[in-house]
Design a protein around this motif. Structure first.
Motif, mmCIF file in Angstrom:
data_model
loop_
_atom_site.group_PDB
_atom_site.id
_atom_site.type_symbol
_atom_site.label_atom_id
_atom_site.label_comp_id
_atom_site.label_asym_id
_atom_site.label_seq_id
_atom_site.Cartn_x
_atom_site.Cartn_y
_atom_site.Cartn_z
ATOM 1 N N HIS A 1 41.676 -65.828 37.500
ATOM 2 C CA HIS A 1 43.077 -65.961 37.088
ATOM 3 C C HIS A 1 43.168 -67.237 36.265
ATOM 4 N N VAL B 1 54.048 -62.047 35.121
ATOM 5 C CA VAL B 1 53.709 -62.753 33.891
ATOM 6 C C VAL B 1 54.823 -63.750 33.598
ATOM 7 N N LYS C 1 51.016 -56.549 41.648
ATOM 8 C CA LYS C 1 50.725 -56.923 40.271
ATOM 9 C C LYS C 1 51.298 -58.306 39.994
ATOM 10 N N ASP D 1 46.680 -62.006 33.024
ATOM 11 C CA ASP D 1 46.869 -60.567 32.857
ATOM 12 C C ASP D 1 45.552 -59.808 32.772
ATOM 13 N N HIS E 1 41.262 -60.369 39.574
ATOM 14 C CA HIS E 1 40.995 -59.162 38.807
ATOM 15 C C HIS E 1 39.535 -58.729 38.980
ATOM 16 N N SER F 1 43.108 -60.400 30.503
ATOM 17 C CA SER F 1 42.520 -60.431 29.167
ATOM 18 C C SER F 1 41.650 -61.676 29.007
#
Length: 288
Positions: free
Chosen positions: A284, A8, A5, A117, A154, A119
């Motif tokens: 990303h 952040v 993961k 992340d 992602h 979004s």
């Protein structure tokens, strides 16, 4: 190796990291003795090697459609910098070196961008990943060598109406996540791109007839769970090589992908809230 993961980072850390990698790339452009392609031609080379098209507008859940219309504006500006580029033997095509830095001053507008992340947000020149995806995909159907490509971090859309293998795109972030293609053959290749209100079109042409055709396929596919509880999607992409008689002469490794899934992996088809989704549009902090 399975991807973990992402961390952040703070805004200041992310900014400084971006500046470091951006200027590191500038120095490579200045001091490395790579022979980058520069010559454009309005006249198309004689032989078509491979062609493809992708839809421009998609119905995506919780995404403002205006951002997709803006994407078309951004793609038109970028295409103008690349269309007709000739890659001579020994030359390298660099996506960002040709396009340059995409800014509002150059006419770019807000498009869809994906944060680290997973979004979404509206951001400067969003949407250019569709162009790098296209170029990467059609290049896999030629003898040209992809010498720099970055996978998407992602997997944000389910496989509704996917027509290409998962992970067959190439992400782009100016200027350090580049797409570079090397011509190690003895013939010239030309990249031709066009766009209308419906589709993005791309093709490679050459001054000699192609000797091989290619089939891109997913060799392995599996899901793993991350230590944080989410899912990671993994696969390996290969390509079969066929000669002029249709005989398979090789089966080559292309790449492997590891991407964090942003949706439940076992959704029923009827519950998927995404329509007309093409493969490979995740990123990303990328320009989707």
């Amino acid at each position: 190796m399975i991807e973990k993961k992402p961390i952040v980072r703070s805004k200041s850390r992310a900014y400084l990291g971006k500046q470091y990698y951006t200027y590191k790339r500038y120095l490579k452009w200045i001091f490395k003795s790579k022979n980058f392609s520069r010559i454009h031609s309005e006249k198309k080379l004689e032989y078509k090697i491979f062609t493809h098209k992708t839809p421009l507008l998609r119905k995506l859940k919780d995404v403002d459609m205006q951002l997709q219309y803006n994407k078309i504006t951004n793609l038109k500006i970028a295409i103008d910098k690349i269309n007709g580029i000739i890659i001579k033997p020994g030359e390298i095509f660099s996506y960002w070196r040709l396009i340059g830095k995409p800014t509002y001053k150059k006419g770019y507008v807000d498009g869809l961008i994906l944060n680290p992340d997973g979004s979404f947000k509206a951001g400067e020149a969003g949407g250019l990943c569709q162009l790098s995806n296209m170029i990467y995909w059609i290049t896999l159907h030629t003898p040209l060598k992809v010498v720099e490509r970055y996978r998407h971090s992602h997997d944000i859309f389910p496989d509704a109406k996917r027509t290409q293998p998962f992970g067959s795109g190439a992400t782009c972030v100016y200027n350090y996540l580049d797409l570079q293609i090397y011509n190690d053959s003895e013939v010239e290749y030309q990249l031709n791109l066009s766009i209308n209100h419906e589709f993005l079109y791309g093709e490679w042409r050459s001054n000699e007839k192609g000797r091989y055709t290619y089939e891109i396929y997913e060799k392995e596919h599996f899901l793993t769970t991350g230590w944080w509880g989410g899912y990671i999607r993994n696969n390996i992409i290969n390509r079969r090589v066929f000669n002029m008689f249709g005989e398979e002469v090789d089966d080559e490794f292309v790449t492997e992908n590891h991407a964090i899934m942003m949706y439940e992996p076992f959704l029923e088809e009827s519950s998927i809230a995404v329509e007309e989704v093409a493969a490979g549009e995740s990123a990303h902090n990328e320009k989707l």
